[in-house]
Design a protein around this motif. Structure first.
Motif, mmCIF file in Angstrom:
data_model
loop_
_atom_site.group_PDB
_atom_site.id
_atom_site.type_symbol
_atom_site.label_atom_id
_atom_site.label_comp_id
_atom_site.label_asym_id
_atom_site.label_seq_id
_atom_site.Cartn_x
_atom_site.Cartn_y
_atom_site.Cartn_z
ATOM 1 N N THR A 7 0.835 -1.196 0.000
ATOM 2 C CA THR A 7 0.000 0.000 0.000
ATOM 3 C C THR A 7 0.869 1.246 0.000
ATOM 4 N N CYS A 8 0.753 2.029 -1.080
ATOM 5 C CA CYS A 8 1.534 3.272 -1.150
ATOM 6 C C CYS A 8 0.819 4.377 -0.380
ATOM 7 N N CYS A 9 -0.527 4.332 -0.368
ATOM 8 C CA CYS A 9 -1.301 5.308 0.409
ATOM 9 C C CYS A 9 -2.762 4.830 0.487
ATOM 10 N N GLY A 10 -3.492 5.410 1.427
ATOM 11 C CA GLY A 10 -4.895 5.028 1.605
ATOM 12 C C GLY A 10 -5.749 5.293 0.369
ATOM 13 N N PRO A 11 -5.657 6.493 -0.227
ATOM 14 C CA PRO A 11 -6.486 6.770 -1.400
ATOM 15 C C PRO A 11 -6.295 5.753 -2.530
ATOM 16 N N CYS A 12 -5.049 5.448 -2.880
ATOM 17 C CA CYS A 12 -4.831 4.463 -3.967
ATOM 18 C C CYS A 12 -5.378 3.094 -3.561
ATOM 19 N N ALA A 13 -5.098 2.690 -2.315
ATOM 20 C CA ALA A 13 -5.555 1.361 -1.872
ATOM 21 C C ALA A 13 -7.075 1.257 -1.815
ATOM 22 N N VAL A 47 -1.593 7.041 8.821
ATOM 23 C CA VAL A 47 -2.878 7.238 9.513
ATOM 24 C C VAL A 47 -4.037 7.047 8.531
ATOM 25 N N GLU A 48 -3.882 7.590 7.320
ATOM 26 C CA GLU A 48 -4.951 7.476 6.314
ATOM 27 C C GLU A 48 -5.106 6.031 5.839
ATOM 28 N N ALA A 49 -3.990 5.332 5.719
ATOM 29 C CA ALA A 49 -4.050 3.918 5.301
ATOM 30 C C ALA A 49 -4.802 3.110 6.367
ATOM 31 N N LYS A 50 -4.544 3.437 7.628
ATOM 32 C CA LYS A 50 -5.221 2.719 8.726
ATOM 33 C C LYS A 50 -6.723 2.995 8.703
ATOM 34 N N LYS A 51 -7.074 4.235 8.379
ATOM 35 C CA LYS A 51 -8.508 4.586 8.290
ATOM 36 C C LYS A 51 -9.193 3.717 7.244
ATOM 37 N N LEU A 52 -8.514 3.526 6.105
ATOM 38 C CA LEU A 52 -9.102 2.710 5.040
ATOM 39 C C LEU A 52 -9.231 1.255 5.495
ATOM 40 N N ALA A 53 -8.189 0.736 6.150
ATOM 41 C CA ALA A 53 -8.237 -0.657 6.620
ATOM 42 C C ALA A 53 -9.445 -0.852 7.548
ATOM 43 N N GLY A 162 -13.080 10.858 3.413
ATOM 44 C CA GLY A 162 -12.354 12.005 3.980
ATOM 45 C C GLY A 162 -10.869 11.743 4.125
ATOM 46 N N LEU A 163 -10.292 10.988 3.181
ATOM 47 C CA LEU A 163 -8.861 10.665 3.269
ATOM 48 C C LEU A 163 -8.014 11.800 2.684
ATOM 49 N N TYR A 164 -6.903 12.070 3.317
ATOM 50 C CA TYR A 164 -5.939 13.061 2.824
ATOM 51 C C TYR A 164 -5.314 12.548 1.531
ATOM 52 N N ARG A 165 -5.360 13.381 0.469
ATOM 53 C CA ARG A 165 -4.714 13.033 -0.802
ATOM 54 C C ARG A 165 -3.534 13.959 -1.018
ATOM 55 N N GLN A 166 -2.353 13.393 -1.024
ATOM 56 C CA GLN A 166 -1.129 14.183 -1.144
ATOM 57 C C GLN A 166 -0.966 14.754 -2.552
ATOM 58 N N SER A 167 -0.182 15.841 -2.647
ATOM 59 C CA SER A 167 -0.027 16.506 -3.943
ATOM 60 C C SER A 167 1.259 16.108 -4.667
ATOM 61 N N TYR A 168 2.049 15.216 -4.074
ATOM 62 C CA TYR A 168 3.272 14.748 -4.748
ATOM 63 C C TYR A 168 3.441 13.268 -4.442
ATOM 64 N N CYS A 169 4.246 12.594 -5.281
ATOM 65 C CA CYS A 169 4.324 11.140 -5.172
ATOM 66 C C CYS A 169 4.861 10.700 -3.819
ATOM 67 N N GLY A 170 6.033 11.228 -3.415
ATOM 68 C CA GLY A 170 6.546 10.805 -2.112
ATOM 69 C C GLY A 170 7.964 11.242 -1.820
ATOM 70 N N CYS A 171 8.881 11.035 -2.771
ATOM 71 C CA CYS A 171 10.271 11.390 -2.481
ATOM 72 C C CYS A 171 10.491 12.896 -2.684
ATOM 73 N N GLU A 172 11.624 13.385 -2.178
ATOM 74 C CA GLU A 172 11.933 14.814 -2.287
ATOM 75 C C GLU A 172 12.093 15.248 -3.734
ATOM 76 N N PHE A 173 12.482 14.313 -4.599
ATOM 77 C CA PHE A 173 12.701 14.670 -6.003
ATOM 78 C C PHE A 173 11.365 14.877 -6.723
ATOM 79 N N SER A 174 10.364 14.128 -6.317
ATOM 80 C CA SER A 174 9.037 14.327 -6.916
ATOM 81 C C SER A 174 8.418 15.619 -6.390
ATOM 82 N N ARG A 175 8.738 15.983 -5.149
ATOM 83 C CA ARG A 175 8.204 17.235 -4.589
ATOM 84 C C ARG A 175 8.821 18.444 -5.313
ATOM 85 N N ILE A 176 10.130 18.374 -5.531
ATOM 86 C CA ILE A 176 10.823 19.474 -6.211
ATOM 87 C C ILE A 176 10.274 19.644 -7.633
ATOM 88 N N ARG A 177 10.077 18.489 -8.319
ATOM 89 C CA ARG A 177 9.609 18.547 -9.702
ATOM 90 C C ARG A 177 8.176 19.082 -9.784
#
Ligand code: SF4
Length: 183
Positions: A7-13, A47-53, A162-177
């Motif tokens: 699971t990469c994140c709750g929304p995707c899962a 926390v969001e992944a746990k909410k989905l579970a 009501g799950l938090y959806r992040q605006s970048y994939c995950g690593c610092e390089f995806s955030r910078i891009r």
């Protein structure tokens, strides 16, 4: 089958768990995300992944956070790669290796991943990584979750729950891009 869902994140899962359950599988989520740039963000998505579970009545296991190792084994030398490039390919292999190991050590029949929900992640690269990490005892389940409107379902369910959806994939390089793309 007893299936471990990396699971990469709750929304995707949220698009994957019902599909696997509908397919007759017994599902456990496995939150493994050492690619995430900060401990704070890692915990927030956990926390969001746990909410989905809880909402979908499935078990969830949490991997350790080891971003230093991820930087060394995955990103070093590949920092400037674009998303969908070689850093991402290495990142898929890193996470799926951990999922495969956990699955083998804990008696699962198969493992798969929520990564294939995202339109930013080529399923062919994810499948190649998963198959590389599969073994005689634990197979990689080749589920292309972006098919049958998987991404749209994930957005809808994340809103409903009501799950938090992040605006970048995950690593610092995806955030910078992502930031650079917005300027
Ligand atoms: S952009 Fe996403 S998939 Fe690619 S290396 Fe960074 S965290 Fe991994």
């Amino acid at each position: 089958m007893k299936v471990l869902l990396h699971t990469c994140c709750g929304p995707c899962a949220s698009a994957c768990v019902p599909r696997l359950k509908d397919g007759g599988h017994e599902v456990t989520m496995f939150y493994s995300n050492s690619n995430i740039d900060t401990r704070e963000e890692f915990d927030k998505r956990a926390v969001e992944a746990k909410k989905l579970a809880e909402a979908d009545s499935v078990e969830i296991a949490f991997d350790d956070y080891d971003h230093d190792r991820w930087l060394k084994e995955v990103a070093e030398g590949y920092e400037t790669e674009p998303e969908k490039g070689r850093r991402c390919e290495r990142c898929f292999r890193f996470n799926l290796e951990r999922a495969a190991r956990y699955a083998a050590e804990n008696g699962y029949d198969a493992f798969t991943t929520s990564l294939s929900v995202s339109p930013h992640k080529p399923s062919a690269l994810i499948f190649a990584a998963g198959e590389e990490k599969s073994s005689d005892t634990v197979k990689f389940l080749r589920e292309d979750f972006k098919k049958k409107e998987g991404f749209k379902i994930s957005v809808k369910r994340a809103c409903e729950l009501g799950l938090y959806r992040q605006s970048y994939c995950g690593c610092e390089f995806s955030r910078i891009r992502r930031c650079a793309d917005m300027i």
